[in-house]
Write a protein that holds these residues in place. Sequence first.
Motif, PDB file in Angstrom:
ATOM      1  N   PHE A  22      -6.548  94.979 -10.540  1.00  0.00           N
ATOM      2  CA  PHE A  22      -6.675  94.403 -11.877  1.00  0.00           C
ATOM      3  C   PHE A  22      -5.329  93.864 -12.355  1.00  0.00           C
ATOM      4  CE2 PHE A  22     -10.014  97.623 -11.673  1.00  0.00           C
ATOM      5  CZ  PHE A  22     -11.110  96.953 -12.197  1.00  0.00           C
ATOM      6  N   THR A  23      -5.393  92.783 -13.162  1.00  0.00           N
ATOM      7  CA  THR A  23      -4.199  92.267 -13.833  1.00  0.00           C
ATOM      8  C   THR A  23      -4.536  91.969 -15.288  1.00  0.00           C
ATOM      9  OG1 THR A  23      -4.693  89.989 -13.135  1.00  0.00           O
ATOM     10  CG2 THR A  23      -3.185  91.272 -11.742  1.00  0.00           C
ATOM     11  N   LEU A  24      -3.491  91.992 -16.137  1.00  0.00           N
ATOM     12  CA  LEU A  24      -3.634  91.679 -17.567  1.00  0.00           C
ATOM     13  C   LEU A  24      -2.649  90.587 -17.949  1.00  0.00           C
ATOM     14  CD1 LEU A  24      -3.862  95.136 -19.410  1.00  0.00           C
ATOM     15  CD2 LEU A  24      -5.577  93.330 -19.467  1.00  0.00           C
ATOM     16  N   ARG A  25      -3.119  89.520 -18.608  1.00  0.00           N
ATOM     17  CA  ARG A  25      -2.229  88.437 -19.011  1.00  0.00           C
ATOM     18  C   ARG A  25      -1.344  88.839 -20.182  1.00  0.00           C
ATOM     19  NH1 ARG A  25      -4.445  82.475 -19.348  1.00  0.00           N
ATOM     20  NH2 ARG A  25      -4.054  82.754 -17.131  1.00  0.00           N
ATOM     21  N   GLU A  26      -1.854  89.725 -21.057  1.00  0.00           N
ATOM     22  CA  GLU A  26      -1.115  90.058 -22.273  1.00  0.00           C
ATOM     23  C   GLU A  26       0.176  90.824 -22.000  1.00  0.00           C
ATOM     24  OE1 GLU A  26      -4.200  90.487 -21.715  1.00  0.00           O
ATOM     25  OE2 GLU A  26      -5.450  89.756 -23.353  1.00  0.00           O
ATOM     26  N   ASP A  27       0.249  91.494 -20.867  1.00  0.00           N
ATOM     27  CA  ASP A  27       1.406  92.329 -20.575  1.00  0.00           C
ATOM     28  C   ASP A  27       2.560  91.465 -20.071  1.00  0.00           C
ATOM     29  OD1 ASP A  27       3.256  94.199 -19.417  1.00  0.00           O
ATOM     30  OD2 ASP A  27       1.630  95.659 -19.489  1.00  0.00           O
ATOM     31  N   ILE A  47      -2.618  96.727 -11.359  1.00  0.00           N
ATOM     32  CA  ILE A  47      -2.960  98.084 -10.930  1.00  0.00           C
ATOM     33  C   ILE A  47      -4.111  98.050  -9.939  1.00  0.00           C
ATOM     34  CG2 ILE A  47      -4.582  98.591 -12.812  1.00  0.00           C
ATOM     35  CD1 ILE A  47      -3.097 101.411 -12.868  1.00  0.00           C
ATOM     36  N   PRO A  48      -4.003  98.759  -8.823  1.00  0.00           N
ATOM     37  CA  PRO A  48      -5.083  98.782  -7.839  1.00  0.00           C
ATOM     38  C   PRO A  48      -6.320  99.493  -8.381  1.00  0.00           C
ATOM     39  CG  PRO A  48      -3.007  99.545  -6.888  1.00  0.00           C
ATOM     40  CD  PRO A  48      -2.814  99.500  -8.368  1.00  0.00           C
ATOM     41  N   ALA A  49      -7.491  99.060  -7.933  1.00  0.00           N
ATOM     42  CA  ALA A  49      -8.753  99.731  -8.280  1.00  0.00           C
ATOM     43  C   ALA A  49      -8.895 100.925  -7.350  1.00  0.00           C
ATOM     44  CB  ALA A  49      -9.918  98.761  -8.126  1.00  0.00           C
ATOM     45  N   SER A  50      -8.106 101.955  -7.615  1.00  0.00           N
ATOM     46  CA  SER A  50      -7.985 103.101  -6.714  1.00  0.00           C
ATOM     47  C   SER A  50      -8.064 104.405  -7.500  1.00  0.00           C
ATOM     48  CB  SER A  50      -6.647 103.030  -5.970  1.00  0.00           C
ATOM     49  OG  SER A  50      -6.408 104.188  -5.226  1.00  0.00           O
ATOM     50  N   ALA A  51      -8.654 105.428  -6.881  1.00  0.00           N
ATOM     51  CA  ALA A  51      -8.877 106.712  -7.543  1.00  0.00           C
ATOM     52  C   ALA A  51      -7.583 107.343  -8.042  1.00  0.00           C
ATOM     53  CB  ALA A  51      -9.591 107.665  -6.584  1.00  0.00           C
ATOM     54  N   GLU A  52      -6.479 107.099  -7.345  1.00  0.00           N
ATOM     55  CA  GLU A  52      -5.227 107.737  -7.736  1.00  0.00           C
ATOM     56  C   GLU A  52      -4.698 107.225  -9.075  1.00  0.00           C
ATOM     57  OE1 GLU A  52      -1.764 106.343  -5.171  1.00  0.00           O
ATOM     58  OE2 GLU A  52      -3.487 105.405  -4.173  1.00  0.00           O
ATOM     59  N   PHE A  53      -5.209 106.087  -9.559  1.00  0.00           N
ATOM     60  CA  PHE A  53      -4.736 105.531 -10.820  1.00  0.00           C
ATOM     61  C   PHE A  53      -5.738 105.737 -11.965  1.00  0.00           C
ATOM     62  CE2 PHE A  53      -2.611 103.065  -7.483  1.00  0.00           C
ATOM     63  CZ  PHE A  53      -1.286 103.292  -7.844  1.00  0.00           C
ATOM     64  N   VAL A  54      -6.798 106.497 -11.708  1.00  0.00           N
ATOM     65  CA  VAL A  54      -7.772 106.780 -12.753  1.00  0.00           C
ATOM     66  C   VAL A  54      -7.152 107.707 -13.798  1.00  0.00           C
ATOM     67  CG1 VAL A  54      -9.950 107.973 -13.247  1.00  0.00           C
ATOM     68  CG2 VAL A  54      -9.794 106.423 -11.308  1.00  0.00           C
ATOM     69  N   GLU A 104     -16.571 100.387 -13.934  1.00  0.00           N
ATOM     70  CA  GLU A 104     -17.552 100.788 -12.916  1.00  0.00           C
ATOM     71  C   GLU A 104     -18.576  99.723 -12.545  1.00  0.00           C
ATOM     72  OE1 GLU A 104     -18.643 102.722 -16.927  1.00  0.00           O
ATOM     73  OE2 GLU A 104     -16.831 102.453 -15.718  1.00  0.00           O
ATOM     74  N   HIS A 105     -19.017  98.877 -13.496  1.00  0.00           N
ATOM     75  CA  HIS A 105     -20.079  97.921 -13.168  1.00  0.00           C
ATOM     76  C   HIS A 105     -19.562  96.776 -12.295  1.00  0.00           C
ATOM     77  CE1 HIS A 105     -22.543  99.236 -16.961  1.00  0.00           C
ATOM     78  NE2 HIS A 105     -22.330 100.220 -16.108  1.00  0.00           N
ATOM     79  N   VAL A 106     -18.419  96.228 -12.629  1.00  0.00           N
ATOM     80  CA  VAL A 106     -17.878  95.138 -11.804  1.00  0.00           C
ATOM     81  C   VAL A 106     -17.484  95.666 -10.429  1.00  0.00           C
ATOM     82  CG1 VAL A 106     -15.479  95.320 -12.652  1.00  0.00           C
ATOM     83  CG2 VAL A 106     -16.320  93.152 -11.748  1.00  0.00           C
ATOM     84  N   LEU A 107     -16.956  96.890 -10.369  1.00  0.00           N
ATOM     85  CA  LEU A 107     -16.592  97.454  -9.068  1.00  0.00           C
ATOM     86  C   LEU A 107     -17.825  97.776  -8.233  1.00  0.00           C
ATOM     87  CD1 LEU A 107     -13.578  99.810  -9.914  1.00  0.00           C
ATOM     88  CD2 LEU A 107     -13.533  97.499  -8.947  1.00  0.00           C
ATOM     89  N   ALA A 108     -18.904  98.203  -8.883  1.00  0.00           N
ATOM     90  CA  ALA A 108     -20.155  98.445  -8.152  1.00  0.00           C
ATOM     91  C   ALA A 108     -20.658  97.152  -7.533  1.00  0.00           C
ATOM     92  CB  ALA A 108     -21.206  99.032  -9.086  1.00  0.00           C
ATOM     93  N   ALA A 109     -20.577  96.048  -8.277  1.00  0.00           N
ATOM     94  CA  ALA A 109     -21.016  94.748  -7.742  1.00  0.00           C
ATOM     95  C   ALA A 109     -20.173  94.345  -6.537  1.00  0.00           C
ATOM     96  CB  ALA A 109     -20.945  93.679  -8.831  1.00  0.00           C
ATOM     97  N   LEU A 110     -18.869  94.528  -6.629  1.00  0.00           N
ATOM     98  CA  LEU A 110     -17.977  94.155  -5.520  1.00  0.00           C
ATOM     99  C   LEU A 110     -18.223  95.040  -4.302  1.00  0.00           C
ATOM    100  CD1 LEU A 110     -14.791  93.599  -7.684  1.00  0.00           C
ATOM    101  CD2 LEU A 110     -16.022  91.809  -6.434  1.00  0.00           C
TER     102      LEU A 110
END
Length: 293
Positions: free
Chosen positions: A36-41, A47-54, A72-78
């Motif tokens: 994931f990335t954020l433009r506002e920052d 940040i990786p879509a990884s359990a260690e960063f939950v 969860e919904h977008v990651l489920a689709a991927l």
Amino acid sequence: QTSIVTPVTRSGIGLHTGKETRVTIFPARAGAGRFFTLREDPRDYTIPASAEFVVPEACKLSTRVGRIRTVEHVLAALEGLCVDNCRIHLEGNDEVPLLDGSALPWVEAIDRAGICAAKDKDGNAVARRKRFKPKFPVHVGNPESDSFVAAFPASTSMLTYCIDFREHPAIGTQCFTYFPDSCSFREEVAPARTFGLYEQIEMLRGAKLIQGGSRENALICKKVTGWVNPPLRFRDEPCRHKMLDLLGDISLCCRGGHHGLPVAHIFAFKASHALHVRFCKALLRTHEESSDA
């Protein structure tokens, strides 16, 4: 490994913040995984879509990775469509929009973008995709209830989910078993919408949750009279949606462009996002220990 052919965008309201977010999924090179990335920052937040960063304390009604909420919904689709590498970029807010409450709008967007082989930094397609296979059973549970998630060694991936809402007879006790492939995900899991209990709505809104929830993006059930906004897409839609949530959370086991879902029989009973994430971490820990051995 795979990625998408062209970027694709979806906009909508966040379930908990009630604020508008624009999400664009971009292709990424092989080995990059999902992130994931954020433009506002101003620091170009990534940040990786990884359990260690939950963020565990934030996983009550949804899953949060770093600053990114309700992933969860977008990651489920991927995960369900086997898109291994992509950048998920948010603008306007840090919560992924709920859309219609299911993963179907994300599936339709990914299908329009197209799925292709992912290439490495030298422009070569990387075909190899690893899936880990637990050698021993893995179990996590809640000592204060009978909820649990467990994985058992198997020759193929299989998931079973059971829910128990006996105080809401319209839901009752439901079980659903899913054998993962992209076709069955599209037809059997992706369309299932999130649901809520009418008697809890005011309490949750008072706690600054579900600010963007409505009859247009969530099924609502009353104890006595049943569904407020039928019809359901499936007779067991609540259980199928819990399966969707589980797939999205298990996707957080992915590493370096490889699958998150292991080759195992996974069984969940009355679980939550927090329990799903605990299970992911236990699964990864067991896998790392067995690999070291």
